[in-house]
Structures are given as structure tokens and as C-alpha cells.
Design a protein around this motif. Structure first.
Motif, mmCIF file in Angstrom:
data_model
loop_
_atom_site.group_PDB
_atom_site.id
_atom_site.type_symbol
_atom_site.label_atom_id
_atom_site.label_comp_id
_atom_site.label_asym_id
_atom_site.label_seq_id
_atom_site.Cartn_x
_atom_site.Cartn_y
_atom_site.Cartn_z
ATOM 1 N N TYR A 1 4.520 7.426 -1.956
ATOM 2 C CA TYR A 1 4.714 6.208 -2.544
ATOM 3 C C TYR A 1 6.172 5.445 -2.355
ATOM 4 C CZ TYR A 1 4.662 2.157 -5.810
ATOM 5 O OH TYR A 1 4.970 1.048 -6.402
ATOM 6 N N GLU A 2 6.859 6.385 -2.508
ATOM 7 C CA GLU A 2 8.291 6.164 -2.545
ATOM 8 C C GLU A 2 8.840 6.141 -1.153
ATOM 9 O OE1 GLU A 2 7.817 7.514 -6.653
ATOM 10 O OE2 GLU A 2 7.495 8.399 -4.612
ATOM 11 N N GLY A 3 8.554 6.766 -0.380
ATOM 12 C CA GLY A 3 8.650 6.918 1.203
ATOM 13 C C GLY A 3 8.103 5.529 1.754
ATOM 14 N N GLY A 4 6.866 5.333 1.304
ATOM 15 C CA GLY A 4 6.270 4.160 2.117
ATOM 16 C C GLY A 4 7.038 3.029 1.585
ATOM 17 N N ASN A 5 7.272 2.574 0.358
ATOM 18 C CA ASN A 5 8.030 1.887 -0.106
ATOM 19 C C ASN A 5 9.557 1.361 0.828
ATOM 20 O OD1 ASN A 5 7.357 -0.063 -2.766
ATOM 21 N ND2 ASN A 5 6.358 1.944 -2.539
ATOM 22 N N MET A 6 9.933 2.394 1.166
ATOM 23 C CA MET A 6 11.274 2.329 1.703
ATOM 24 C C MET A 6 11.067 2.035 3.234
ATOM 25 S SD MET A 6 13.352 5.891 0.848
ATOM 26 C CE MET A 6 14.811 5.557 1.664
ATOM 27 N N LEU A 7 9.911 2.367 3.976
ATOM 28 C CA LEU A 7 9.495 1.902 5.209
ATOM 29 C C LEU A 7 9.173 0.364 5.190
ATOM 30 C CD1 LEU A 7 7.703 4.976 6.547
ATOM 31 C CD2 LEU A 7 9.931 4.175 7.072
ATOM 32 N N ILE A 8 8.420 0.030 4.170
ATOM 33 C CA ILE A 8 8.127 -1.458 3.983
ATOM 34 C C ILE A 8 9.014 -2.296 3.755
ATOM 35 C CG2 ILE A 8 6.523 -2.903 2.855
ATOM 36 C CD1 ILE A 8 4.690 -0.481 2.359
ATOM 37 N N ALA A 9 10.165 -1.827 2.990
ATOM 38 C CA ALA A 9 11.362 -2.782 2.707
ATOM 39 C C ALA A 9 12.012 -2.937 4.101
ATOM 40 C CB ALA A 9 11.927 -2.243 1.619
ATOM 41 N N ASN A 10 12.091 -1.916 4.823
ATOM 42 C CA ASN A 10 13.023 -2.080 6.059
ATOM 43 C C ASN A 10 12.257 -3.298 6.872
ATOM 44 O OD1 ASN A 10 15.280 -0.317 5.738
ATOM 45 N ND2 ASN A 10 13.816 1.516 6.176
ATOM 46 N N MET A 11 11.158 -3.227 7.039
ATOM 47 C CA MET A 11 10.333 -4.072 7.930
ATOM 48 C C MET A 11 10.678 -5.540 7.507
ATOM 49 S SD MET A 11 6.454 -2.387 7.850
ATOM 50 C CE MET A 11 5.848 -3.768 8.717
ATOM 51 N N PHE A 12 11.151 -5.812 6.134
ATOM 52 C CA PHE A 12 11.460 -7.109 5.990
ATOM 53 C C PHE A 12 12.858 -7.403 5.598
ATOM 54 C CE2 PHE A 12 6.992 -6.567 4.650
ATOM 55 C CZ PHE A 12 6.380 -7.775 5.077
#
Length: 362
Positions: free
Chosen positions: A285-296
Motif C-alpha cells: 500500500y505504501e509503495g503503491g502510493n509512492m509510485l502513484i504520487a510520482n505519476m502526478f
């Protein structure tokens, strides 16, 4: 040996949990605890607001659930139904198996206020409509991500628009299927079951899928107002999740709009689905949020802090749910003992003859 039957599954889940904890520790180490703490301080009192919004979301979810009962629920108090919802949500934090157990606990904690069959049916209907609205938000999030992605090539832009149109069409067809009474899920499951490798797995689940779909379609035909109310309340629940993402990022000073928040929440639901087999979705969950945040265009540190703030809110209300479970079980035990005591007194009274002046029984 029956006692060792579940050992492989236990070891696999323990290993996945270990990997999740290790991944979370690695991300904290790479990001820097000081940098994360600085972002948490930037959120500040906003975390209390997020926790309060989490409580409002629980009230909305309980309200939505109460719409799905096809029987008289005047004996079911709001406090009991809210407590059962909090218990279910607390256990559901443990992953897919926790969600199944949580639904069972939610039904059992209704007690004698609601017949068991109605409790099971309402839980299935509420779960189905909640899943449908989650799919709607996910499709909106993916569509927004595709449209906001900086694609220069015009040919790729056309492909992206086609994919977005297909996703929206799938949601629209699902809505029409419910309105027309089409057994879309059952027919889709039978089509998938024709594949040799999936036939045995799908065949064993067909009766459950058909039963759930029948309950959902019957609920729409017989209680259209309650159906729409549940649908709107579940959408409001997801809107509260989008607002949570937006507020946390704004507290940290990130320049995001509501459309970006919808995209972030939609992609987060995909991460939740992927990490469902991991206990508590820890690490993924934490790793996914980091990747998604970088996309935006948001820093990975802000994405990690976003995940940690949302997890803190979930832990707080899970603790409240655990407290509710303890209190409700203690109350049920006390009432059971009182009933047994009254029954024993009645039996003793009926077994006795006339009572003498000295209080003895003849």
C-alpha cells in the motif's frame, strides 16, 4: 494430518507479511525518517480532521447498509449497527480473509434484532453495491490518469481515449444489466468457466454468484428507493475518500486538484486489490502510493506520508472497532446470564408447592 493442513498457507501468509514489513522498512530508510516526519508535521492538526472524516465515513457506510434490510429493523438500534460496522471494518484491515471474517461478525452481531437470513442477504447486497461503486471510482481514476498523462504522440492519445471509452462502457453496461434484470455476472462467470484451467474453480462458485446476483436484482425490483439510496451513500463514502486524499496532500503543500485526487484514489483501489492477499496490505500500500504520487508530480516522500496518514486513521477506527466488539460481547454475555438466571428462578418456582411462612418450599 488435519492439524497440519493449514500450515503451508500460514507459512505463506507469514512470509508475505514479513516481506511487507521489510518493504515498508526499506522505503522509510531510503526516504529518510526525518523527511517523513517533516511531512507529518506539515499535516499537523489536519490528521485529527482526517480521523473525524473517517468517523463520518463509518456513519455513511452504516447508513447505506441499513437501507438493504428487507425486514423491519425498528429493533436494530443505530448504535448496534454502527458498532457492528466498526467491528467488520476493523477485522477487514487484515486482508481478504479478514474481510470475509468481518462480514460474518457484522451479521452475527445483529443478534435477535434481525432474522439471520435477512442479515446475510443485506450484507451480500451492500457488499455488491459497494464493490460496484468502487469499480466506478476505479474506472474514473484510471480514465483521469490516462487523459492527464503527458502523451505527446497523437496516435497514443487515440489509443488512450479508446481504452477510456471501453472502461466507461463496461460500467454503463453493468448499470443497464441491473436495470434490465440481466444476469451479467452469472453469464460472465459461465463464459470464464469454459476455459479448461478455470472450469473447476468457477464451477464451485457459480451457486454463490447466482445467489448474490439474484438478491441484488430482486432488491432493485422490490425496493428501488432503498437501492438508489444505498448506491448514493456508497458513492458518498468514496467521495469522502477522495476528499481525504485531497486534504492530506494540500496540508503537505502539494499542488493537486480534485481531478488528480480522484485519479489517485482510483489507482489506490487497484493497489488495494493487488495487495489483498497481503495481511493488512502492508508495504504494498505504501509503495503503491509512492509510485502513484510520482505519476502526478508529487514527491515520493509525500506519497509515503499520505499512505501513513491514511493508515493511522484506519488504525484509530480499527481500535474503536475492537473496543466495540469487546463491549458488545460483554453485553451479550451479561444478558444471556440474566436470562438463564430468570429461567432457573421460574423452574424452581414451578417445582415448589405452596410457600410456608418460614419461606421454605413444600
Amino acid at each position: 494430518m488435519p492439524s497440519f493442513r493449514y500450515l503451508p498457507r500460514f507459512f505463506v501468509r507469514s512470509f508475505v507479511l514479513f516481506l511487507g514489513v521489510s518493504l515498508l522498512g526499506y522505503m522509510l530508510h531510503r526516504t529518510g525518517p526525518g523527511a517523513v516526519w517533516k511531512q507529518v508535521q506539515a499535516v499537523g492538526w489536519g490528521l485529527a480532521l482526517i480521523i473525524i472524516l473517517g468517523g463520518l465515513s463509518q456513519l455513511i457506510k452504516t447508513w447505506a447498509w441499513r437501507q438493504t434490510f428487507a425486514c423491519d429493523i425498528s429493533a436494530l438500534s443505530w448504535s448496534r449497527s454502527l458498532g457492528a460496522q466498526l467491528v467488520s471494518d476493523a477485522v477487514g484491515q487484515l486482508g481478504f480473509a479478514g474481510k470475509l471474517l468481518g462480514e460474518g461478525l457484522r451479521i452475527s452481531m445483529l443478534g435477535s434484532a434481525v432474522p439471520l437470513a435477512n442479515g446475510i442477504s443485506s450484507s451480500a447486497i451492500d457488499g455488491g453495491l459497494h464493490a460496484f461503486t468502487a469499480v466506478v471510482v476505479t474506472v474514473l481514476g484510471i480514465t483521469a490518469t490516462l487523459l492527464l498523462a503527458p502523451l505527446v504522440d497523437g496516435r497514443w492519445r487515440i489509443y488512450v481515449l479508446l481504452l477510456a471509452a471501453v472502461l466507461i462502457a463496461i460500467v454503463a453496461i453493468s448499470a443497464v444489466a441491473v436495470a434490465r434484470g440481466w444476469q451479467l455476472m452469472g453469464n460472465a462467470a459461465r463464459a470464464i468457466g469454459r476455459l479448461p484451467r478455470l472450469h473447476k474453480l468457477v464451477s464451485s462458485k457459480l451457486s454463490v454468484i447466482d445467489s448474490a446476483e439474484h438478491n441484488l436484482l430482486s432488491f432493485y425490483r422490490e425496493e428501488p428507493v432503498a437501492f438508489c439510496a444505498n448506491l448514493m451513500l456508497n458513492l458518498l463514502w468514496h467521495a469522502m475518500a477522495v476528499l481525504e486524499v485531497y486534504l492530506i496532500l494540500r496540508f503537505m503543500g502539494a499542488d493537486v486538484g480534485l481531478v488528480s485526487a480522484i485519479a489517485l484514489e482510483g489507482l489506490t483501489k487497484v493497489i488495494n486489490l493487488v495487495g489483498a492477499l497481503s495481511p493488512g496490505n502492508l508495504g504494498t500500500y505504501e509503495g503503491g502510493n509512492m509510485l502513484i504520487a510520482n505519476m502526478f508530480g508529487v514527491t515520493g516522500t509525500a506519497g509515503l506520508t499520505l499512505a501513513l496518514c491514511r493508515r493511522a486513521r484506519a488504525i484509530f477506527w480499527a481500535a474503536v472497532g475492537a473496543t466495540c466488539m469487546t463491549v458488545m460481547k460483554r453485553g451479550r454475555l451479561t444478558s444471556t446470564m440474566e436470562v438463564k438466571g430468570n429461567d432457573k428462578d421460574q423452574i424452581l418456582h414451578s417445582a415448589c408447592g405452596p410457600v410456608a411462612a418460614d419461606g421454605t418450599c413444600h
